[in-house]
Design a protein around this motif. Sequence first.
Motif, PDB file in Angstrom:
ATOM      1  N   UNK A  61       0.831  -1.204   0.000  1.00 15.57           N
ATOM      2  CA  UNK A  61       0.000   0.000   0.000  1.00 15.57           C
ATOM      3  C   UNK A  61       0.873   1.264   0.000  1.00 15.57           C
ATOM      4  N   UNK A  62       0.265   2.389  -0.307  1.00 11.45           N
ATOM      5  CA  UNK A  62       0.891   3.690  -0.049  1.00 11.45           C
ATOM      6  C   UNK A  62       2.053   4.055  -0.951  1.00 11.45           C
ATOM      7  N   UNK A  63       3.076   4.626  -0.321  1.00 14.05           N
ATOM      8  CA  UNK A  63       4.215   5.183  -1.064  1.00 14.05           C
ATOM      9  C   UNK A  63       5.352   4.161  -1.138  1.00 14.05           C
ATOM     10  N   UNK A  64       5.855   3.978  -2.353  1.00 11.98           N
ATOM     11  CA  UNK A  64       7.062   3.139  -2.565  1.00 11.98           C
ATOM     12  C   UNK A  64       8.153   4.083  -3.045  1.00 11.98           C
ATOM     13  N   UNK A  65       9.225   4.220  -2.271  1.00  6.57           N
ATOM     14  CA  UNK A  65      10.337   5.091  -2.663  1.00  6.57           C
ATOM     15  C   UNK A  65      11.527   4.237  -3.084  1.00  6.57           C
ATOM     16  N   UNK A  66      12.053   4.525  -4.266  1.00  2.52           N
ATOM     17  CA  UNK A  66      13.267   3.844  -4.731  1.00  2.52           C
ATOM     18  C   UNK A  66      14.409   4.852  -4.655  1.00  2.52           C
ATOM     19  N   UNK A  67      15.409   4.544  -3.841  1.00  7.30           N
ATOM     20  CA  UNK A  67      16.494   5.495  -3.581  1.00  7.30           C
ATOM     21  C   UNK A  67      17.697   5.198  -4.486  1.00  7.30           C
ATOM     22  N   UNK A  68      18.290   6.251  -5.040  1.00  3.10           N
ATOM     23  CA  UNK A  68      19.432   6.069  -5.955  1.00  3.10           C
ATOM     24  C   UNK A  68      19.020   5.209  -7.133  1.00  3.10           C
ATOM     25  N   UNK A  69      17.924   5.580  -7.747  1.00  4.07           N
ATOM     26  CA  UNK A  69      17.292   4.709  -8.752  1.00  4.07           C
ATOM     27  C   UNK A  69      18.052   4.646 -10.060  1.00  4.07           C
ATOM     28  N   UNK A 126      13.000  16.229   2.342  1.00  3.07           N
ATOM     29  CA  UNK A 126      12.200  16.039   3.563  1.00  3.07           C
ATOM     30  C   UNK A 126      11.781  14.576   3.677  1.00  3.07           C
ATOM     31  N   UNK A 127      11.460  14.110   4.887  1.00  2.11           N
ATOM     32  CA  UNK A 127      11.054  12.703   5.058  1.00  2.11           C
ATOM     33  C   UNK A 127       9.917  12.320   4.110  1.00  2.11           C
ATOM     34  N   UNK A 128      10.058  11.177   3.441  1.00  7.08           N
ATOM     35  CA  UNK A 128       9.085  10.755   2.428  1.00  7.08           C
ATOM     36  C   UNK A 128       7.906   9.995   3.028  1.00  7.08           C
ATOM     37  N   UNK A 129       8.048   9.525   4.277  1.00 14.41           N
ATOM     38  CA  UNK A 129       6.998   8.696   4.907  1.00 14.41           C
ATOM     39  C   UNK A 129       6.603   7.547   3.985  1.00 14.41           C
ATOM     40  N   UNK A 130       7.595   6.842   3.474  1.00 10.81           N
ATOM     41  CA  UNK A 130       7.343   5.740   2.538  1.00 10.81           C
ATOM     42  C   UNK A 130       6.971   4.468   3.298  1.00 10.81           C
ATOM     43  N   UNK A 131       6.036   3.725   2.724  1.00 10.96           N
ATOM     44  CA  UNK A 131       5.663   2.433   3.308  1.00 10.96           C
ATOM     45  C   UNK A 131       6.617   1.345   2.848  1.00 10.96           C
ATOM     46  N   UNK A 132       7.265   1.592   1.724  1.00  9.03           N
ATOM     47  CA  UNK A 132       8.245   0.643   1.180  1.00  9.03           C
ATOM     48  C   UNK A 132       9.425   1.445   0.643  1.00  9.03           C
ATOM     49  N   UNK A 133      10.622   0.968   0.927  1.00 10.57           N
ATOM     50  CA  UNK A 133      11.817   1.595   0.348  1.00 10.57           C
ATOM     51  C   UNK A 133      12.641   0.508  -0.323  1.00 10.57           C
ATOM     52  N   UNK A 134      13.006   0.759  -1.578  1.00 11.75           N
ATOM     53  CA  UNK A 134      13.922  -0.149  -2.259  1.00 11.75           C
ATOM     54  C   UNK A 134      15.195   0.610  -2.597  1.00 11.75           C
ATOM     55  N   UNK A 149      15.692   5.129   8.210  1.00 13.07           N
ATOM     56  CA  UNK A 149      15.220   5.741   9.461  1.00 13.07           C
ATOM     57  C   UNK A 149      14.579   7.102   9.175  1.00 13.07           C
ATOM     58  N   UNK A 150      15.110   7.809   8.205  1.00 10.19           N
ATOM     59  CA  UNK A 150      14.573   9.131   7.857  1.00 10.19           C
ATOM     60  C   UNK A 150      13.300   9.030   7.004  1.00 10.19           C
ATOM     61  N   UNK A 151      13.226   8.067   6.107  1.00 13.81           N
ATOM     62  CA  UNK A 151      12.179   8.105   5.072  1.00 13.81           C
ATOM     63  C   UNK A 151      11.110   7.017   5.170  1.00 13.81           C
ATOM     64  N   UNK A 152      11.279   6.054   6.093  1.00 14.99           N
ATOM     65  CA  UNK A 152      10.336   4.929   6.167  1.00 14.99           C
ATOM     66  C   UNK A 152       9.317   5.157   7.279  1.00 14.99           C
TER      67      UNK A 152
END
Length: 203
Positions: A61-69, A126-134, A149-152
Amino acid sequence: MNAIPDWASRNVSRETVDKLQAYAALIRKWTPKINLVAKSTLADLEVRHIWDSAQVFEERPGVWADLGTGGGLPGVVVAILAQEQKREMQCILVESDQRKAAFLRTCARELELPIIVMAQRVEDIPPLCAHTISARALASLDMLLGFAQRHLTEDGLCIFQKGAQWRQEVAEAEKNWRFAYEAVPSKTDVEAVVLKIKDIQRV
Ligand SMILES: C[S@@+](CC[C@H](N)C(=O)[O-])C[C@H]1O[C@@H](n2cnc3c(N)ncnc32)[C@H](O)[C@@H]1O
């Protein structure tokens, strides 16, 4: 080797396979100009990068953030597969390299993907409040847990692809963090794993 992934085993529609192939074509077109993937891996792009990225996708559900994509691995593949599932998922791709971010915006436009591209450093947004981070090939596990810790969200899940050294990375990270993890064998590399991590706390 120029193997074709077994998309049928994922129950992927013809339309989605076409979109994944269109994405592969974009990577092949842009890679000579900007290094989206190592040129030596282009012949095996479908398995080495796209299938490898597809294995991290799960319905979330929600936000999926992919870091350094980078060129969209795994973020663009996740967005394509989420569209297939008609998921109400918001994909945010964070990539500090402006040329790669421009490529990602081209993917969004040409593949009609509702993704958000943030052309900034993970540490600066700013913090992404992601439900999933890849994240794939971005940083050590220790550093990735700092990003998490910052974005999840508190009950969120990290899905990190890690290579043969994953056990050492876990041991190093455990010096600074407490977390629960599952190491799922990679479908594309016998030595690699997909690390699924939750309940992250700094020691
Ligand atoms: C080795 S590449 C991996 C790209 C992609 N995930 C893949 O697997 O092909 C790492 C990417 O992360 C980006 N990057 C590195 N540090 C970053 C940061 N602090 N914030 C955002 N992006 C970053 C780089 O520009 C590069 O495109």
